[in-house]
Write a protein that holds these residues in place. Structure first.
Motif, short mmCIF file in Angstrom:
data_model
loop_
_atom_site.label_atom_id
_atom_site.label_comp_id
_atom_site.label_asym_id
_atom_site.label_seq_id
_atom_site.Cartn_x
_atom_site.Cartn_y
_atom_site.Cartn_z
N ALA A 285 -58.11 -43.90 -12.15
CA ALA A 285 -58.44 -42.48 -12.32
C ALA A 285 -57.22 -41.64 -12.70
O ALA A 285 -57.37 -40.55 -13.25
N ARG A 286 -56.01 -42.13 -12.43
CA ARG A 286 -54.79 -41.37 -12.72
C ARG A 286 -54.18 -41.73 -14.07
O ARG A 286 -53.25 -41.07 -14.54
N ILE A 287 -54.67 -42.78 -14.71
CA ILE A 287 -54.00 -43.30 -15.90
C ILE A 287 -54.20 -42.37 -17.09
O ILE A 287 -55.31 -41.93 -17.39
N ASP A 288 -53.10 -42.09 -17.77
CA ASP A 288 -53.09 -41.30 -19.00
C ASP A 288 -52.18 -42.01 -20.00
O ASP A 288 -51.54 -43.00 -19.67
N GLN A 289 -52.10 -41.47 -21.23
CA GLN A 289 -51.31 -42.12 -22.28
C GLN A 289 -49.85 -42.35 -21.86
O GLN A 289 -49.23 -43.32 -22.28
N MET A 290 -49.31 -41.45 -21.04
CA MET A 290 -47.92 -41.57 -20.61
C MET A 290 -47.69 -42.73 -19.64
O MET A 290 -46.55 -43.05 -19.29
N HIS A 291 -48.78 -43.39 -19.21
CA HIS A 291 -48.65 -44.50 -18.27
C HIS A 291 -48.71 -45.85 -18.96
O HIS A 291 -48.96 -46.88 -18.33
N ARG A 292 -48.46 -45.86 -20.28
CA ARG A 292 -48.31 -47.14 -20.96
C ARG A 292 -47.01 -47.82 -20.53
O ARG A 292 -46.06 -47.15 -20.13
N CYS A 293 -47.00 -49.14 -20.63
CA CYS A 293 -45.77 -49.88 -20.38
C CYS A 293 -45.73 -51.09 -21.31
O CYS A 293 -46.64 -51.28 -22.13
N MET A 294 -44.70 -51.88 -21.23
CA MET A 294 -44.53 -53.02 -22.12
C MET A 294 -45.58 -54.10 -21.84
O MET A 294 -46.03 -54.26 -20.70
N PRO A 295 -45.98 -54.84 -22.88
CA PRO A 295 -46.96 -55.91 -22.69
C PRO A 295 -46.53 -56.88 -21.60
O PRO A 295 -45.40 -57.37 -21.60
N GLY A 296 -47.43 -57.13 -20.65
CA GLY A 296 -47.14 -58.05 -19.55
C GLY A 296 -46.58 -57.40 -18.32
O GLY A 296 -46.47 -58.05 -17.28
N ASP A 297 -46.25 -56.10 -18.39
CA ASP A 297 -45.66 -55.42 -17.24
C ASP A 297 -46.70 -54.64 -16.42
O ASP A 297 -46.32 -53.99 -15.44
N GLY A 298 -47.97 -54.68 -16.81
CA GLY A 298 -48.97 -53.85 -16.16
C GLY A 298 -50.22 -54.59 -15.77
O GLY A 298 -50.18 -55.79 -15.46
N GLY B 72 -60.37 -58.69 -41.63
CA GLY B 72 -59.79 -57.92 -42.72
C GLY B 72 -59.99 -56.43 -42.60
O GLY B 72 -59.32 -55.65 -43.29
N LYS B 73 -60.89 -56.00 -41.71
CA LYS B 73 -61.13 -54.57 -41.49
C LYS B 73 -60.31 -54.03 -40.33
O LYS B 73 -60.38 -52.84 -40.02
N ILE B 74 -59.55 -54.90 -39.66
CA ILE B 74 -58.60 -54.44 -38.64
C ILE B 74 -57.30 -54.12 -39.38
O ILE B 74 -56.58 -55.02 -39.80
N PHE B 75 -56.99 -52.84 -39.53
CA PHE B 75 -55.83 -52.45 -40.31
C PHE B 75 -54.53 -52.60 -39.50
O PHE B 75 -53.49 -52.89 -40.05
N ILE B 76 -54.62 -52.37 -38.19
CA ILE B 76 -53.46 -52.52 -37.30
C ILE B 76 -53.97 -52.85 -35.91
O ILE B 76 -55.04 -52.35 -35.50
N ALA B 77 -53.22 -53.66 -35.17
CA ALA B 77 -53.49 -53.87 -33.75
C ALA B 77 -52.28 -53.39 -32.95
O ALA B 77 -51.16 -53.84 -33.21
N HIS B 78 -52.51 -52.48 -32.03
CA HIS B 78 -51.45 -52.03 -31.13
C HIS B 78 -51.48 -52.86 -29.84
O HIS B 78 -52.56 -53.27 -29.40
N ILE B 79 -50.31 -53.06 -29.28
CA ILE B 79 -50.24 -53.82 -28.04
C ILE B 79 -49.30 -53.12 -27.07
O ILE B 79 -48.23 -52.64 -27.45
N ASN B 80 -49.73 -53.02 -25.82
CA ASN B 80 -48.94 -52.43 -24.75
C ASN B 80 -49.62 -52.80 -23.44
O ASN B 80 -50.39 -53.76 -23.41
N ASP B 81 -49.38 -52.07 -22.39
CA ASP B 81 -49.97 -52.38 -21.10
C ASP B 81 -50.13 -51.07 -20.33
O ASP B 81 -49.70 -50.01 -20.80
N ALA B 82 -50.77 -51.13 -19.16
CA ALA B 82 -50.99 -49.95 -18.33
C ALA B 82 -50.33 -50.14 -16.98
O ALA B 82 -50.45 -51.20 -16.37
N GLU B 83 -49.62 -49.11 -16.54
CA GLU B 83 -48.95 -49.19 -15.25
C GLU B 83 -49.95 -49.50 -14.13
O GLU B 83 -51.13 -49.16 -14.21
N ARG B 84 -49.44 -50.11 -13.08
CA ARG B 84 -50.29 -50.52 -11.96
C ARG B 84 -50.49 -49.34 -11.00
O ARG B 84 -49.93 -49.29 -9.90
N ILE B 85 -51.28 -48.38 -11.47
CA ILE B 85 -51.65 -47.23 -10.65
C ILE B 85 -53.18 -47.11 -10.70
O ILE B 85 -53.82 -47.74 -11.56
#
Length: 303
Positions: free
Chosen positions: A240-253, A224-237
């Protein structure tokens, strides 16, 4: 071949048992789309129309798209537009850089927060997402204890400010920020101990902390204290290079999205789960491609 067959049916039996459990308890997450996905390549009008068409039940509004819409429309028109499409507004997203406020910084935060409250009053949103400061910007000599105490204090101040509007504070830890991990964020929320303050989970931000090693910390959080859960994935790089712009769709990373969602289910979380992909390369596909894709890839993990 026999081993593969056995594992396949073992997974199906487990899934069936979980489904029966969720049916008995009414445990179904609310499918949501964050309008920051396709930021700069779509409009609120287009996003809402497509979200309703593909099957999302909720949306998260970001400041930039709201301000763009309000240049030619009123707050009440925005609220009416959301209702017209049969959608709910899960959150206003987001206020950054909360820690160690000067008077000038606090005024900026209050202006953003008051705007979020006004949006919430019109759109039916009762949560605003807030984040701590980037660790690299903190004053020299700042300790973890100082960060903890300062974050507790500023979240309490915002919660007080939101009371007249019924606005709740959804605190999101990010791996690169002052409060970077779920365990610390949860300790902060518990220390505050008030219903207006909760936590936001994001598998990408947890991945940034330590390659998702804290996914199991979800098991110790009150659902009940989890107000929102975000879901996404991280590119396969390389990590050390990963930043927010390297998000991708769930299951694609490269994130273990299954483990993330399984842990949410294990604590009987049945709140909002929202696709949030902050990747300009994906945005360029346009909302007609991205929104249906986001819905289908979210359903693979949640249905």
């Amino acid at each position: 071949m026999i081993v593969v067959f056995y594992k396949h049916w073992k997974m199906r039996i487990r899934a069936s048992k979980l489904f029966i459990h969720w049916m008995e308890r009414g445990m179904f997450m609310e499918l949501c789309y964050n309008l920051q996905t396709c930021s700069g390549t779509s409009t609120i009008e287009k996003d809402l129309s497509l979200c309703a068409k593909v099957g999302f039940s909720s949306i998260e509004i970001d400041f930039a798209k709201a301000q763009a819409y309000l240049r030619t429309h009123s707050m009440s028109e925005l609220g009416d537009l959301i209702k017209m499409h049969g959608l709910k507004c899960a959150s206003i997203n987001a206020i950054f850089d909360l820690n160690f406020c000067t008077n000038q910084k606090w005024r900026r935060i209050c202006e953003q927060f008051d705007f979020a409250c006004e949006l919430g009053d019109s759109c039916g949103a009762d949560k605003v997402i807030v984040l701590s400061s980037e660790r690299s910007t903190l004053p020299e000599g700042t300790t973890d204890a100082m960060i903890f105490d300062d974050t507790v204090a500023v979240l309490n101040r915002l919660a007080d400010r939101g009371l007249p509007h019924g606005m709740n504070i959804a605190f999101e830890p990010v791996g690169t920020m002052a409060v970077g991990n779920i365990k610390t964020a949860w300790e902060i929320v518990r220390r505050i101990d008030r219903p207006e303050v909760g936590i936001v989970l994001d598998d990408f931000n947890m991945f940034l902390w330590d390659v998702g090693s804290d996914f199991d910390d979800i098991l110790h959080i009150e659902p009940g204290k989890i107000f929102i859960a975000h879901i996404n994935d991280a590119e396969r790089i390389p990590f050390a290079r990963i930043d927010q712009m390297h998000r991708c769709m769930p299951g694609d990373g490269r994130i273990d999205v299954v483990r993330y969602v399984d842990n949410l289910r294990a604590i009987d979380y049945d709140g909002v789960i929202s696709v949030e992909v902050l990747n300009p390369g994906i945005w360029r596909k346009g909302p007609d491609v991205v929104i249906p894709e986001a819905y289908e890839k979210l359903r693979r993990y949640v249905d």
